[in-house]
Design an enzyme around this catalytic site. Structure first.
Site, PDB file in Angstrom:
ATOM      1  N   LYS A  57      45.604  62.090  48.253  1.00  0.00           N
ATOM      2  CA  LYS A  57      44.862  61.182  48.726  1.00  0.00           C
ATOM      3  C   LYS A  57      45.942  59.887  49.146  1.00  0.00           C
ATOM      4  O   LYS A  57      46.958  59.632  48.557  1.00  0.00           O
ATOM      5  CB  LYS A  57      43.980  60.318  47.571  1.00  0.00           C
ATOM      6  CG  LYS A  57      42.908  61.083  47.374  1.00  0.00           C
ATOM      7  CD  LYS A  57      41.926  60.467  46.246  1.00  0.00           C
ATOM      8  CE  LYS A  57      40.811  61.213  46.018  1.00  0.00           C
ATOM      9  NZ  LYS A  57      39.955  60.658  44.761  1.00  0.00           N
ATOM     10  N   ASP A  81      52.407  67.803  41.523  1.00  0.00           N
ATOM     11  CA  ASP A  81      51.203  67.315  41.887  1.00  0.00           C
ATOM     12  C   ASP A  81      51.525  66.649  43.425  1.00  0.00           C
ATOM     13  O   ASP A  81      52.421  66.227  43.753  1.00  0.00           O
ATOM     14  CB  ASP A  81      50.974  66.183  41.000  1.00  0.00           C
ATOM     15  CG  ASP A  81      49.339  65.864  41.232  1.00  0.00           C
ATOM     16  OD1 ASP A  81      48.857  65.780  42.122  1.00  0.00           O
ATOM     17  OD2 ASP A  81      49.017  65.364  40.073  1.00  0.00           O
TER      18      ASP A  81
END
Length: 222
Positions: A134, A130
């Site tokens: 952000k 992952d």
């Protein structure tokens, strides 16, 4: 150091059938292993002595099964936290007919810290983790210098840490995190070619379709 947020999730019918059929044969629960107070004995776990490879984040397991089939000489320990993914991996293993995989549902950092002996692993794979794109989530990214040090400590001399991502900022972070680790060397002095045994995953294909480049890294234990 924690590498994941625990994830449950409901299994579909195919996944439930695979889990019920193969869990006793292929599956380990990390908490149960930790509670036993012993480190992993790979030869006993797989029923044979062979090079040990740990895949961190095996996801839904399609590529795991393909890579295990391409590398029948290895014992592949797939570490995953998402239970439907664990079950789907069993489904793919059964379809592929491979026997050299065991699945451990646990936090990868805890597995390496608590369960894996030092200098006992031949390869560690971390493909498409992952990227937490952000800015406020960057602290959740797994690959840091501390994590690279941990991986290096578990690799045998000459062992290999392989990484891949389709997220360029994370690729740069991976390179920056692994390069200062004295126990690791980069034989390519930069990005590595894609390993021949690694298939194009759906994440990789999606990244390519969206115009992103794939970044591979390879570090060898000194």
């Amino acid at each position: 150091m924690v590498s994941f947020t625990p994830r449950g999730g409901r299994m579909n019918q195919v996944q439930r059938k695979a889990f019920d059929t193969y869990a006793e044969r292929w599956y380990l629960e990390g908490d149960d292993v930790a509670a036993a107070g012993q480190q992993l004995d790979a030869a006993a776990l797989f029923g044979r002595k062979a090079p040990l490879v740990i895949e961190i984040g095996s996801g839904m397991g399609e590529s795991t099964a393909a890579m295990a089939a391409a590398r029948p000489d290895i014992n592949l320990l797939a570490v995953e936290v998402y239970k439907p993914g664990v079950a789907q991996t069993m489904h793919h293993l059964a379809k592929t007919g491979v026997e050299n995989v065991r699945i451990l549902r646990a936090d990868a950092a805890a597995v390496l810290t608590q369960l894996v002996p030092e200098q006992s692993v031949d390869e560690v794979w971390l493909f498409f983790p992952d990227p937490w794109p952000k800015t406020r989530h960057h602290k959740r990214r797994l690959v840091t210098e501390d994590f690279a040090e941990l991986v290096a400590s578990r690799l045998r001399k000459g062992g290999v840490f392989r990484l891949a991502t389709d997220w360029e900022p994370y690729a740069e972070q991976m390179l920056a995190a692994c390069t200062p680790v004295k126990a690791l060397r980069n034989p390519h002095a930069g990005w590595a070619p894609r390993p021949e045994f690694r298939p194009r995953t759906r994440f990789e294909r999606r990244g390519l379709n969206e115009g992103r480049q794939i970044w591979d890294l390879e570090f060898i234990r000194r």
